[in-house]
Design a protein around this motif. Structure first.
Motif, PDB file in Angstrom:
ATOM      1  N   SER A 214     -36.144  98.060  42.898  1.00 45.20           N
ATOM      2  CA  SER A 214     -34.847  98.807  42.053  1.00 45.20           C
ATOM      3  C   SER A 214     -34.104  97.007  42.428  1.00 45.20           C
ATOM      4  O   SER A 214     -34.088  96.935  43.571  1.00 45.20           O
ATOM      5  CB  SER A 214     -34.148  99.527  42.520  1.00 45.20           C
ATOM      6  N   GLY A 215     -33.013  96.379  41.368  1.00 44.68           N
ATOM      7  CA  GLY A 215     -32.628  96.057  41.618  1.00 44.68           C
ATOM      8  C   GLY A 215     -33.061  94.109  41.177  1.00 44.68           C
ATOM      9  O   GLY A 215     -33.635  94.464  40.524  1.00 44.68           O
ATOM     10  N   CYS A 216     -32.009  92.937  42.231  1.00 47.30           N
ATOM     11  CA  CYS A 216     -32.565  91.639  41.309  1.00 47.30           C
ATOM     12  C   CYS A 216     -32.699  91.035  42.515  1.00 47.30           C
ATOM     13  O   CYS A 216     -31.906  91.136  43.757  1.00 47.30           O
ATOM     14  CB  CYS A 216     -31.346  91.504  40.879  1.00 47.30           C
ATOM     15  N   PHE A 217     -33.524  89.477  42.303  1.00 43.46           N
ATOM     16  CA  PHE A 217     -33.822  89.061  44.060  1.00 43.46           C
ATOM     17  C   PHE A 217     -33.451  87.163  42.680  1.00 43.46           C
ATOM     18  O   PHE A 217     -33.718  87.173  41.368  1.00 43.46           O
ATOM     19  CB  PHE A 217     -34.833  89.198  44.638  1.00 43.46           C
ATOM     20  N   ARG A 218     -33.177  86.300  43.840  1.00 44.25           N
ATOM     21  CA  ARG A 218     -33.952  84.954  43.558  1.00 44.25           C
ATOM     22  C   ARG A 218     -34.059  84.415  44.385  1.00 44.25           C
ATOM     23  O   ARG A 218     -34.541  84.748  45.917  1.00 44.25           O
ATOM     24  CB  ARG A 218     -32.249  84.622  43.667  1.00 44.25           C
ATOM     25  N   LEU A 219     -35.573  83.362  44.766  1.00 45.99           N
ATOM     26  CA  LEU A 219     -36.138  82.166  45.364  1.00 45.99           C
ATOM     27  C   LEU A 219     -35.652  80.882  45.207  1.00 45.99           C
ATOM     28  O   LEU A 219     -35.633  80.802  43.871  1.00 45.99           O
ATOM     29  CB  LEU A 219     -37.536  82.341  45.056  1.00 45.99           C
ATOM     30  N   TYR A 220     -34.767  80.775  45.526  1.00 47.45           N
ATOM     31  CA  TYR A 220     -33.944  79.626  45.778  1.00 47.45           C
ATOM     32  C   TYR A 220     -34.873  78.680  47.055  1.00 47.45           C
ATOM     33  O   TYR A 220     -35.194  78.931  48.274  1.00 47.45           O
ATOM     34  CB  TYR A 220     -32.889  79.766  45.750  1.00 47.45           C
TER      35      TYR A 220
ATOM     36  N   GLY B 108     -31.597  74.409  35.056  1.00 43.32           N
ATOM     37  CA  GLY B 108     -31.826  72.678  35.167  1.00 43.32           C
ATOM     38  C   GLY B 108     -30.554  71.948  34.803  1.00 43.32           C
ATOM     39  O   GLY B 108     -30.282  71.549  34.033  1.00 43.32           O
ATOM     40  N   ILE B 109     -29.514  73.463  34.591  1.00 45.23           N
ATOM     41  CA  ILE B 109     -28.562  72.295  33.620  1.00 45.23           C
ATOM     42  C   ILE B 109     -26.732  73.021  34.181  1.00 45.23           C
ATOM     43  O   ILE B 109     -27.220  73.745  35.232  1.00 45.23           O
ATOM     44  CB  ILE B 109     -27.811  73.137  32.126  1.00 45.23           C
TER      45      ILE B 109
ATOM     46  N   MET C 250     -25.512  80.261  39.733  1.00 40.84           N
ATOM     47  CA  MET C 250     -27.529  80.997  39.636  1.00 40.84           C
ATOM     48  C   MET C 250     -28.396  80.262  37.486  1.00 40.84           C
ATOM     49  O   MET C 250     -29.506  80.094  38.476  1.00 40.84           O
ATOM     50  CB  MET C 250     -27.777  82.060  40.338  1.00 40.84           C
ATOM     51  N   VAL C 251     -28.025  80.898  37.186  1.00 41.03           N
ATOM     52  CA  VAL C 251     -28.292  81.261  35.538  1.00 41.03           C
ATOM     53  C   VAL C 251     -28.409  79.868  35.256  1.00 41.03           C
ATOM     54  O   VAL C 251     -29.459  79.008  35.351  1.00 41.03           O
ATOM     55  CB  VAL C 251     -28.167  81.761  34.860  1.00 41.03           C
ATOM     56  N   ALA C 252     -27.584  78.576  35.894  1.00 42.03           N
ATOM     57  CA  ALA C 252     -27.124  77.511  35.283  1.00 42.03           C
ATOM     58  C   ALA C 252     -28.192  76.309  36.422  1.00 42.03           C
ATOM     59  O   ALA C 252     -28.846  75.471  35.808  1.00 42.03           O
ATOM     60  CB  ALA C 252     -26.023  76.588  35.137  1.00 42.03           C
TER      61      ALA C 252
ATOM     62  N   GLY D 274     -28.357  69.199  50.121  1.00 42.08           N
ATOM     63  CA  GLY D 274     -27.507  70.793  50.294  1.00 42.08           C
ATOM     64  C   GLY D 274     -27.026  71.788  48.616  1.00 42.08           C
ATOM     65  O   GLY D 274     -26.572  72.702  48.830  1.00 42.08           O
ATOM     66  N   THR D 275     -27.965  71.179  47.978  1.00 39.53           N
ATOM     67  CA  THR D 275     -27.569  72.032  46.767  1.00 39.53           C
ATOM     68  C   THR D 275     -28.766  72.979  46.512  1.00 39.53           C
ATOM     69  O   THR D 275     -30.025  72.370  46.542  1.00 39.53           O
ATOM     70  CB  THR D 275     -27.550  71.125  45.231  1.00 39.53           C
ATOM     71  N   ASP D 276     -28.360  73.873  46.448  1.00 41.05           N
ATOM     72  CA  ASP D 276     -29.310  75.616  46.383  1.00 41.05           C
ATOM     73  C   ASP D 276     -29.659  75.259  44.243  1.00 41.05           C
ATOM     74  O   ASP D 276     -29.703  74.721  43.503  1.00 41.05           O
ATOM     75  CB  ASP D 276     -28.042  77.091  47.173  1.00 41.05           C
TER      76      ASP D 276
END
Length: 173
Positions: free
Chosen positions: A34-40, A157-158, A151-153, A46-48
């Motif tokens: 359950s839930g949502c994650f991001r790999l970054y 890549g925008i 995070m979506v942007a 310093g930009t993620d």
């Protein structure tokens, strides 16, 4: 199934809690129940940069760190309160050796993951912002409700401004 379950550990995470920090070695297989994650990861300035999202019934991992036992350059964080099932690397490898169907399943997952990565790379180098946005919606239909737009942007890549413009153009249609 009993052996697979006995080798695992369930872990609950709070929103924004990290599962992996850059510099750590990733030694787990992780299934999101359950839930949502991001790999970054972070660029030198310093930009993620969001590489991937993981949602319910998906796997999330830093395969490079896992495969080569070296410190990760990535981070994995929960974007919502989440629950995962974890298998330590050694236990997972033992399961793969003793359960051929699990090995076949893993091979199929890796093949699909490679296909998705290739599709994403192609989209990033050839698709317009609008096309990438539509592909994102198709791949992650429920993520917009769970994830900050920056995070979506980053994933697309925008800029956030471009994402807002693209979203507005589809809303008008």
């Amino acid at each position: 199934m009993d052996r697979i379950g006995a080798a695992s550990v369930e872990k609950k995470l709070r929103k924004w809690q990290s599962l992996l920090h850059d510099g750590e070695v990733w030694k787990m297989n992780c299934f999101i129940t359950s839930g949502c994650f991001r790999l970054y990861r972070f660029s030198p300035d310093g930009t993620d940069h969001t590489l991937r999202f993981g949602v319910e019934n998906w796997w999330i991992s830093d395969q490079e760190s896992y495969n080569h036992d070296r410190p990760s350059e990535c981070n994995i964080e929960a974007l919502t309160a989440s629950t995962v099932i974890l298998w330590p690397k050694l236990k997972w490898e033992e399961l793969l050796h003793t359960i051929p169907a699990l090995k076949l399943f893993q091979d199929q997952l890796f093949a699909r993951s490679l296909e998705m990565s290739n599709r994403r790379i192609y989209s990033l180098i050839s698709g317009s912002a609008e096309e990438r946005y539509l592909e994102f919606q198709k791949t992650y239909p429920n993520v917009f409700n769970q994830v900050p737009l920056h995070m979506v942007a980053s994933y697309l890549g925008i800029s956030r401004e471009t994402l807002s413009r693209v979203r507005a153009s589809f809303t008008k249609k």
